[in-house]
Enzyme design. Sequence first.
Site, PDB file in Angstrom:
ATOM      1  N   ARG A   1      59.112  -2.052  -0.910  1.00  0.00           N
ATOM      2  CA  ARG A   1      58.672  -2.836   0.253  1.00  0.00           C
ATOM      3  C   ARG A   1      59.292  -2.222   1.497  1.00  0.00           C
ATOM      4  O   ARG A   1      60.103  -1.301   1.414  1.00  0.00           O
ATOM      5  CB  ARG A   1      59.148  -4.279   0.103  1.00  0.00           C
TER       6      ARG A   1
ATOM      7  N   GLU B   1      68.737   1.870  -7.125  1.00  0.00           N
ATOM      8  CA  GLU B   1      67.503   1.124  -7.300  1.00  0.00           C
ATOM      9  C   GLU B   1      66.477   1.606  -6.290  1.00  0.00           C
ATOM     10  O   GLU B   1      66.797   2.327  -5.349  1.00  0.00           O
ATOM     11  CB  GLU B   1      67.733  -0.381  -7.130  1.00  0.00           C
TER      12      GLU B   1
END
Length: 463
Positions: free
Chosen positions: A293, A289
Amino acid sequence: MLKRVLIANRGEIALRVLRACREMDIETVAVYSEADAEALHVQLATQSVCIGPARAADSYLNQDALLTVAKATGCDGLHPGYGFLSENADFADACAREGITFVGPSGDTIRKAGSKSAARELMKAAGVPVTPGSDGPVDTVEAALAAAERVGYPVLLKASAGGGGRGIRRCDGPEALPAAYAEAKAEAKACFGDDEMYLEKLVLRPRHIEFQVLADRFGNVIHLGDRDCSVQRRNQKLMEEAPARCLTPELRTAMGQAAVRAARAVGYENAGTVEFLLDADGEHFYFMEMNTRIQVEHGVTELITGVDLVRQQLRIASGLSLDMTQVDVHLEGHALECRINAEDPAKNFQPCPGQVSFLHFPGGAGVRVDSCLYNGCTLSPYYDSMAAKLLVHAPTRLEAIRKMRRCLEEFALEGFPTNAELSYQILYHPTFVRGGCTTAFLDENLPQLLDFNRRLSESEGEA
């Protein structure tokens, strides 16, 4: 440069962002819930505003309140930190509509990377290896059963919008899949407001390796090396280190290049992390994944590269190009991080927040502590149980391990239980010392580690 930034978060990451802004002469506006009125970031910010009651849904997740405060206080930027709204594409879009710079990627990019099933398809098209799995989301139990039959058991059911180990279930055979599918969907809906699921082959006993990337709006993309995050429980990381001892120079280069391709595939801008699984033979890696952030464990990368990642985030968000290229990135020494959580490992890691009656953090050369705690403060039961991050940097991995052992010996926190003793025992485990931990390490060794802690506590009590 940005002039005034609203920090849409709390705890140690709010403090981390605040400090970077202060060093860049950027004013800060802290927001806080009623439970966080005495928090350290509230006391240190240029300006602080209460945005609601203790529940996160009424405060830190209240998009309207955050944007209202940002506009009222004249903020031209907003840093989401990690967790809460940091990977919420709609919130990033809302900031843009209000003329407030979201310190992170665009909403469209978050959507591309945030949907785990969609991201898999983008990665395959970009030549980034992915684990065998479903072709897109699985909308029914029947579709999940068919995909599992095709790739072979064991499999993982995963929430497309998931993160932090939530919305994931392992299935070892078709008889267990319907119940696991229903549980994962329900958890995903409750945690993320999105119950879309996909399925992938379970890589047994893998290592969890991730690469830090930086990208600007001018198309420049680089990576800043790797982190090994394999010591975890229930898919929640407990320790991180950099660089990963298990990677050969050739494999590190190949994975770094794949991470850059992954960032380019979603049109990435700002700081992000590309996560991979490395299989048991240490030769094949697969995209897992992308986190859009700053990561909790970003500090270990900062220690081995000398790059301030939050500063880079603010520069990129201000419209500046990267001030380095890939050849400028050098990995020096070894860094290690222990997450100190307010939880009791002997009671199935039950969260144990409370008031800090005494606190002492370790120090010395090559030691860093990221925490919002201070003597007399209260660790709130409403939010995450992380109390502190202890980080060390040393010339070699063994020296870093020894330094972290020393730091945990010095660390003292009275008022509630923590996992510090468990972390200390892990640092002495032969598998960890040899650098052989997989994601199964803690599950396989937890009874032994907890028994040692129990016997240690009993002997101290007798003394």
